[in-house]
Write a protein that holds these residues in place. Structure first.
Motif, PDB file in Angstrom:
ATOM      1  N   LEU A  13      47.502 -47.443  64.039  1.00 17.77           N
ATOM      2  CA  LEU A  13      48.433 -48.454  64.511  1.00 17.77           C
ATOM      3  C   LEU A  13      48.708 -49.514  63.451  1.00 17.77           C
ATOM      4  O   LEU A  13      49.658 -50.278  63.587  1.00 17.77           O
ATOM      5  N   ILE A  67      53.042 -50.135  64.460  1.00 17.17           N
ATOM      6  CA  ILE A  67      53.536 -50.297  65.819  1.00 17.17           C
ATOM      7  C   ILE A  67      54.888 -50.994  65.785  1.00 17.17           C
ATOM      8  O   ILE A  67      55.033 -52.058  65.229  1.00 17.17           O
ATOM      9  N   TYR A 123      46.141 -45.164  74.005  1.00 17.99           N
ATOM     10  CA  TYR A 123      47.554 -45.392  73.752  1.00 17.99           C
ATOM     11  C   TYR A 123      48.258 -44.059  73.568  1.00 17.99           C
ATOM     12  O   TYR A 123      47.734 -43.160  72.915  1.00 17.99           O
ATOM     13  N   LEU A 157      51.053 -42.584  71.558  1.00 18.79           N
ATOM     14  CA  LEU A 157      51.792 -42.938  70.348  1.00 18.79           C
ATOM     15  C   LEU A 157      52.819 -41.862  70.035  1.00 18.79           C
ATOM     16  O   LEU A 157      52.579 -40.671  70.274  1.00 18.79           O
ATOM     17  N   SER A 207      55.690 -40.378  67.020  1.00 16.96           N
ATOM     18  CA  SER A 207      56.218 -40.406  65.667  1.00 16.96           C
ATOM     19  C   SER A 207      57.374 -39.417  65.551  1.00 16.96           C
ATOM     20  O   SER A 207      57.223 -38.233  65.880  1.00 16.96           O
ATOM     21  N   TRP A 248      54.389 -44.870  63.640  1.00 18.74           N
ATOM     22  CA  TRP A 248      54.082 -44.603  65.045  1.00 18.74           C
ATOM     23  C   TRP A 248      54.529 -45.787  65.908  1.00 18.74           C
ATOM     24  O   TRP A 248      54.413 -46.940  65.502  1.00 18.74           O
ATOM     25  N   SER A 249      55.022 -45.480  67.106  1.00 13.74           N
ATOM     26  CA  SER A 249      55.330 -46.511  68.096  1.00 13.74           C
ATOM     27  C   SER A 249      54.481 -46.248  69.338  1.00 13.74           C
ATOM     28  O   SER A 249      53.854 -45.198  69.472  1.00 13.74           O
ATOM     29  N   THR A 250      54.446 -47.205  70.267  1.00 11.78           N
ATOM     30  CA  THR A 250      53.564 -47.104  71.434  1.00 11.78           C
ATOM     31  C   THR A 250      54.366 -47.202  72.730  1.00 11.78           C
ATOM     32  O   THR A 250      54.488 -48.282  73.301  1.00 11.78           O
ATOM     33  N   THR A 283      50.647 -47.297  77.605  1.00 13.08           N
ATOM     34  CA  THR A 283      49.201 -47.476  77.500  1.00 13.08           C
ATOM     35  C   THR A 283      48.541 -46.900  78.738  1.00 13.08           C
ATOM     36  O   THR A 283      49.038 -47.063  79.853  1.00 13.08           O
TER      37      THR A 283
END
Length: 224
Positions: free
Chosen positions: A5, A9, A121, A123, A125, A132-134, A137
């Motif tokens: 992360l 993020i 999380y 994640l 890509s 990577w984004s989130t 959760t």
């Protein structure tokens, strides 16, 4: 802080958990893990890839309670081996081609075992793991119950469609030392759907064929 992360993020409004799957969607790939006992990391149709992340290891166990109603149902365990120190990341990394598809959605069943206190999380890509984004959760429930068909909607995410290797991870960080083998998260019925799209550019097709060839070679080596 989870290493993947760090600096990666991105703020995102792309995911809407709980959005219904489109009626025109096709299944691109499904991991049901029922053959994972044979060390098979692929989807049920032989596509896609799966590997552990960080200090985590992967195994399969009884999947009673998931949305898989088939015989011999197994679920995937993401676990830390005994002796893993607090703060270390554990997780699972998935990859699959979405070439020829748009309106991408990913659904999955998950469960935190009662003893698990790890926040995981989801994640994403779209550039083969560079950033990577989130989207969502997965907080511990401590009730030992499966949550069925959690949906991450990527229909508005640029790069999810027609991607030669869309990557996503389930990643957590140990809150305490693992004194024994400790399962942090269980997964089942990880499924990617999409709607047919225009044929991608030839260069993208070539990249995809190379990736599928690599996956096939890995599968042959595991069985040989």
């Amino acid at each position: 802080m989870i290493k993947q992360l760090r600096g990666a993020i991105a703020a995102t409004a792309m995911a809407a958990v709980g959005v219904p799957v489109s009626a025109g969607s096709f299944v691109i790939g499904t991991w049901d893990f029922n053959s994972y006992a044979d060390d098979n990391p692929f989807t049920t149709d032989g596509n896609g890839q799966l590997s552990p992340v960080g200090n985590g290891l992967l195994s399969a166990s009884d999947g009673t309670g998931t949305s898989d109603a088939g015989a011999g149902n197994l679920a995937l365990n993401i676990f830390a081996p005994a002796g893993t120190a607090a703060g270390n990341a554990i997780g699972a990394d998935f990859g699959i081609s979405t070439l020829g598809y748009q309106q991408i959605q990913i659904s999955f069943d998950f469960d935190h075992p009662p003893a698990s206190t790890e926040i995981f999380y989801f994640l994403l890509s779209t550039d083969n793991g560079t950033t990577w984004s989130t989207p969502t959760t997965l907080a511990p429930s401590n009730d030992g119950q499966w949550t069925h068909q959690t949906l991450v909607d990527l229909t508005s995410e640029f790069g999810a469609a027609n991607n030669f290797n869309l990557r996503f991870q389930f990643l957590g960080s140990l809150t305490t030392d693992a004194l024994v083998d400790s399962v942090g998260l269980q997964l089942d019925m990880v499924q990617i759907t999409g709607e047919p799209s225009a044929v991608p550019e030839p260069t993208a097709v070539v990249m995809s064929l190379g990736l599928l060839g690599l996956a096939g070679a890995r599968r042959w080596l595991r069985r040989s």
